[in-house]
Design a protein around this motif. Structure first.
Motif, PDB file in Angstrom:
ATOM      1  N   GLN A 219       0.826  -1.206   0.000  1.00 32.04           N
ATOM      2  CA  GLN A 219       0.000   0.000   0.000  1.00 32.04           C
ATOM      3  C   GLN A 219       0.862   1.260   0.000  1.00 32.04           C
ATOM      4  OE1 GLN A 219      -3.362  -0.081  -0.084  1.00 32.04           O
ATOM      5  NE2 GLN A 219      -3.612   2.131  -0.072  1.00 32.04           N
ATOM      6  N   GLU A 220       1.941   1.260   0.803  1.00 28.29           N
ATOM      7  CA  GLU A 220       2.796   2.445   0.906  1.00 28.29           C
ATOM      8  C   GLU A 220       3.626   2.656  -0.355  1.00 28.29           C
ATOM      9  OE1 GLU A 220       2.318   0.293   3.254  1.00 28.29           O
ATOM     10  OE2 GLU A 220       1.372   1.527   4.806  1.00 28.29           O
ATOM     11  N   ILE A 221       3.930   1.584  -1.075  1.00 25.48           N
ATOM     12  CA  ILE A 221       4.711   1.724  -2.305  1.00 25.48           C
ATOM     13  C   ILE A 221       3.921   2.512  -3.339  1.00 25.48           C
ATOM     14  CG2 ILE A 221       5.713   0.445  -4.238  1.00 25.48           C
ATOM     15  CD1 ILE A 221       7.402   0.336  -1.752  1.00 25.48           C
ATOM     16  N   GLY A 222       2.612   2.304  -3.399  1.00 24.61           N
ATOM     17  CA  GLY A 222       1.772   3.060  -4.321  1.00 24.61           C
ATOM     18  C   GLY A 222       1.842   2.583  -5.755  1.00 24.61           C
ATOM     19  N   TYR A 223       2.240   1.304  -5.970  1.00 19.75           N
ATOM     20  CA  TYR A 223       2.311   0.746  -7.325  1.00 19.75           C
ATOM     21  C   TYR A 223       1.052  -0.069  -7.572  1.00 19.75           C
ATOM     22  CZ  TYR A 223       4.280  -1.619 -11.421  1.00 19.75           C
ATOM     23  OH  TYR A 223       4.505  -2.099 -12.695  1.00 19.75           O
ATOM     24  N   PHE A 224       0.320   0.271  -8.611  1.00 18.17           N
ATOM     25  CA  PHE A 224      -1.001  -0.287  -8.853  1.00 18.17           C
ATOM     26  C   PHE A 224      -0.980  -1.807  -8.986  1.00 18.17           C
ATOM     27  CE2 PHE A 224      -4.643  -1.330 -11.617  1.00 18.17           C
ATOM     28  CZ  PHE A 224      -5.667  -0.760 -10.886  1.00 18.17           C
ATOM     29  N   HIS A 225       0.091  -2.354  -9.536  1.00 18.66           N
ATOM     30  CA  HIS A 225       0.160  -3.787  -9.806  1.00 18.66           C
ATOM     31  C   HIS A 225       0.780  -4.585  -8.670  1.00 18.66           C
ATOM     32  CE1 HIS A 225      -1.046  -3.043 -13.949  1.00 18.66           C
ATOM     33  NE2 HIS A 225      -0.146  -2.092 -14.004  1.00 18.66           N
ATOM     34  N   LEU A 226       1.236  -3.930  -7.626  1.00 12.15           N
ATOM     35  CA  LEU A 226       1.790  -4.642  -6.480  1.00 12.15           C
ATOM     36  C   LEU A 226       0.665  -4.872  -5.474  1.00 12.15           C
ATOM     37  CD1 LEU A 226       4.220  -5.866  -5.096  1.00 12.15           C
ATOM     38  CD2 LEU A 226       4.753  -3.615  -4.146  1.00 12.15           C
ATOM     39  N   LEU A 227       0.126  -6.083  -5.475  1.00  8.46           N
ATOM     40  CA  LEU A 227      -1.027  -6.417  -4.656  1.00  8.46           C
ATOM     41  C   LEU A 227      -0.590  -7.185  -3.406  1.00  8.46           C
ATOM     42  CD1 LEU A 227      -3.470  -7.684  -7.426  1.00  8.46           C
ATOM     43  CD2 LEU A 227      -3.197  -5.354  -6.562  1.00  8.46           C
ATOM     44  N   PRO A 228      -1.419  -7.168  -2.358  1.00  7.98           N
ATOM     45  CA  PRO A 228      -1.139  -7.995  -1.178  1.00  7.98           C
ATOM     46  C   PRO A 228      -1.159  -9.484  -1.529  1.00  7.98           C
ATOM     47  CG  PRO A 228      -2.754  -6.287  -0.681  1.00  7.98           C
ATOM     48  CD  PRO A 228      -2.571  -6.272  -2.161  1.00  7.98           C
ATOM     49  N   HIS A 229      -0.689 -10.280  -0.574  1.00 12.68           N
ATOM     50  CA  HIS A 229      -0.529 -11.717  -0.823  1.00 12.68           C
ATOM     51  C   HIS A 229      -1.858 -12.385  -1.162  1.00 12.68           C
ATOM     52  CE1 HIS A 229       1.071 -15.760  -0.455  1.00 12.68           C
ATOM     53  NE2 HIS A 229       0.120 -16.051   0.432  1.00 12.68           N
ATOM     54  N   LEU A 230      -2.887 -12.151  -0.359  1.00 16.03           N
ATOM     55  CA  LEU A 230      -4.179 -12.785  -0.595  1.00 16.03           C
ATOM     56  C   LEU A 230      -4.798 -12.336  -1.912  1.00 16.03           C
ATOM     57  CD1 LEU A 230      -6.520 -14.557   0.352  1.00 16.03           C
ATOM     58  CD2 LEU A 230      -7.406 -12.577   1.636  1.00 16.03           C
ATOM     59  N   SER A 231      -4.691 -11.066  -2.205  1.00 13.48           N
ATOM     60  CA  SER A 231      -5.259 -10.552  -3.460  1.00 13.48           C
ATOM     61  C   SER A 231      -4.569 -11.165  -4.671  1.00 13.48           C
ATOM     62  CB  SER A 231      -5.125  -9.026  -3.498  1.00 13.48           C
ATOM     63  OG  SER A 231      -5.812  -8.437  -2.417  1.00 13.48           O
ATOM     64  N   SER A 232      -3.268 -11.391  -4.577  1.00 11.20           N
ATOM     65  CA  SER A 232      -2.538 -12.019  -5.684  1.00 11.20           C
ATOM     66  C   SER A 232      -3.006 -13.442  -5.922  1.00 11.20           C
ATOM     67  CB  SER A 232      -1.035 -12.005  -5.387  1.00 11.20           C
ATOM     68  OG  SER A 232      -0.560 -10.690  -5.230  1.00 11.20           O
ATOM     69  N   LEU A 233      -3.230 -14.190  -4.835  1.00  9.47           N
ATOM     70  CA  LEU A 233      -3.717 -15.561  -4.983  1.00  9.47           C
ATOM     71  C   LEU A 233      -5.126 -15.593  -5.564  1.00  9.47           C
ATOM     72  CD1 LEU A 233      -2.456 -17.146  -1.626  1.00  9.47           C
ATOM     73  CD2 LEU A 233      -1.445 -17.338  -3.901  1.00  9.47           C
TER      74      LEU A 233
END
Length: 552
Positions: free
Chosen positions: A327-341
């Motif tokens: 969230q702090e990085i602010g990169y749209f494609h960097l999602l949390p672990h659960l969201s990525s799965l």
């Protein structure tokens, strides 16, 4: 007397020569000074513009300017280059449409692909590369990094001024003591001493820098690997190589163009028939499928996996910070672990659903005629993967059943980050939420939903093509127009095309061509679809609006 006159003449000529040389030298120095002043002036203006963009960073405005600029430059370059055949010609509106379609990775076409020369194909490939989501996000990371640097410099200047004044320092200490720790100064759970704060700020800056390098390396690795694999396949398989030879397309330019188009989900192929001429080359389709997935819908999950591998191999704190503080990085494609799965599960399930429905409905249809069992399965898988965003096709879309077309339209409408458990993206939300709610509340309540936008676009195109709809109702049906609009909005590129055999009144002049249905529209309709492609490319900035008018 003659000698003296000759001497005077010679001296006069020498004086004129010296004077001319002196004037030329003086003018050269003057021009050099003027040029240096002009360069310095331009440098100052560009520096001010760059600082203004950093201080007033608005991703939507920057992306609009960026896409329109590269589309305009692409038009000029395409017009300056010659087509493959001197007898071929293309109107300016069609060339601009193709440039916009490549820059927005939409693959909607109004011109047959085989009329373009190799140099023009390279231009279209470059437009798809720099207009793709990954390249644009990489530029966004660079802006984010420079913005953090500017904020750090501004903050250090303020702190140095405050440190030189004891009164300001005491007042600041009293305010901080009474109000407690400032949430804006808490980074990655580090609250405490000034040294911890500085380390956190440096860690965030370094993490964004490393993330930019990772995305760039991912981009290069996928393109090089895809280019080599496609080129080797086309060189070894005789049937695929024969197709290119008959069409006069080189293996090198085909591999280069196809790799960039597939990975960026551009959907363009150098052949007029797209991938229809390669529908029996299952090996080539299997090489392209991973490029399509890894370049768009599966990229966030692959990025997180890559960051985890780099963290395990290097043990650097920057990668751990990225994984724990997406969230702090602010990169749209960097999602949390659960969201990525959940994203991986969603993408795979959508592909399986489409594959099952397509095989059930189209197994004995004309779209898969002449193919064996294995080729049919791979062809159906290829279409199912491309229906989300890429738009490459091994069949005539107009020959598919209406049920499959409706399913494809739904898939084209869904954004790339669609998940079964919707997760909120606050990448573009302002830091001060209360201020944002007060200033944008009215605009958000008046904004309309995505489906409403599509309905408006369809109505406008029906108005622009109102003369052709009653004259040619089979081609210009509302259903075909809806498919074209949804495809342009989703930046996919699927099109039902135009067939002269479907005309109720044959005029004897009509000639079938291998380009999209929009190629038969009026100039007004093409301009509307250009706007739809731009709007679809920017739709992620409006996903939170339209709550009052929401229809979906």
């Amino acid at each position: 007397m003659e000698l003296s006159s000759l001497s005077l003449t010679f001296q006069a000529l020498m004086a004129c020569l010296y004077y001319s040389l002196w004037m030329a030298n003086a003018s050269r120095h003057w021009a050099k000074r003027r040029c240096s002043r002009l360069c310095e002036l331009l440098r100052r203006h560009f520096t001010r513009l760059y600082r203004f963009l950093l201080s007033h960073y608005n991703p939507l405005c920057i992306r609009i300017i960026y896409l329109f600029s590269i589309s305009s430059v692409g038009l000029l370059v395409l017009k300056s280059l010659k087509l493959k055949q001197p007898s071929n010609s293309a109107r300016d509106i069609d060339m601009f449409f193709m440039a916009v379609s490549a820059a927005t990775v939409s693959s909607m076409s109004t011109v047959e692909m085989e009329v373009f020369s190799n140099s023009q194909l390279v231009v279209l490939a470059i437009l798809m590369l720099i207009g793709g989501e990954l390249f644009g996000s990489m530029l966004g990371l660079q802006f984010r990094k420079e913005q953090l640097k500017q904020q750090a410099m501004t903050k250090s200047c303020v702190e140095s001024v405050a440190g030189s004044s004891p009164d300001i320092k005491d007042d600041q200490f009293e305010m901080e003591s009474s109000a407690g720790p400032d949430p804006d100064r808490i980074e990655a759970g580090m609250v405490g001493s000034q040294s911890h704060l500085i380390d956190s700020k440096d860690l965030k800056y370094n993490a964004i820098t490393y993330l930019g390098y990772v995305v760039m390396g991912y981009l290069l690795l996928m393109h090089v690997g895809g280019f080599v694999s496609v080129m080797v396949y086309m060189s070894l398989v005789t049937s695929a190589r024969t197709v290119l030879k008959d069409k006069g397309i080189g293996i090198l330019i085909f591999s280069f163009f196809t790799t960039i188009s597939s990975f960026s989900n551009g959907g363009f192929i150098p052949t007029n028939e797209n991938m229809l001429v390669f529908k029996k080359n299952s090996g080539l389709l299997l090489l392209i499928i991973p490029q399509v997935l890894l370049g768009n819908t599966m990229f966030p999950s692959c990025l997180r996996l890559l960051l985890w591998v780099l963290k395990s191999m290097t043990g650097r704190a920057e990668f751990e910070y990225m994984l724990k503080n997406s969230q702090e990085i602010g990169y749209f494609h960097l999602l949390p672990h659960l969201s990525s799965l959940l994203l991986v599960a969603t993408v795979l399930l959508f592909v399986v659903i489409q594959l099952v429905f397509f095989c059930a409905m189209e197994w004995h249809s004309e779209a898969l005629s002449g193919m064996n069992f294995y080729q049919k399965v791979i062809g159906a898988l290829f279409l199912s993967v491309n229906s989300r965003h890429a738009g490459e096709s091994i069949a005539d879309i107009s020959s598919l059943s209406p049920a499959i077309l409706v399913l494809f339209a739904i898939m084209m409408y869904l954004p790339s980050h669609t998940s079964f458990m919707p997760f909120k993206h606050e990448r573009f939300a302002p830091t001060n939420q209360d201020k944002a709610k007060k200033s944008m509340g009215l605009l958000k309540s008046l904004a309309v939903s995505q489906l409403t936008h599509l309905a408006i676009f369809v109505i406008l195109i029906c108005i622009s093509e109102r003369k052709k709809i009653p004259e040619d109702p089979l081609n210009f049906s509302v259903f075909n127009i809806v498919i074209e609009v949804v495809s342009a909005y989703g930046n996919v590129g699927f099109s039902t095309g135009y067939s002269c055999s479907r005309q109720l009144k044959h005029d004897g002049v009509c000639k079938d061509a291998w380009y999209g249905f929009v190629g038969r529209w009026s100039d007004q309709g093409k301009l509307i679809l250009i706007f739809v492609m731009f709007f679809g490319r920017l739709k992620k900035y409006n996903m939170r609006g339209g709550k009052a008018w929401k229809l979906n």
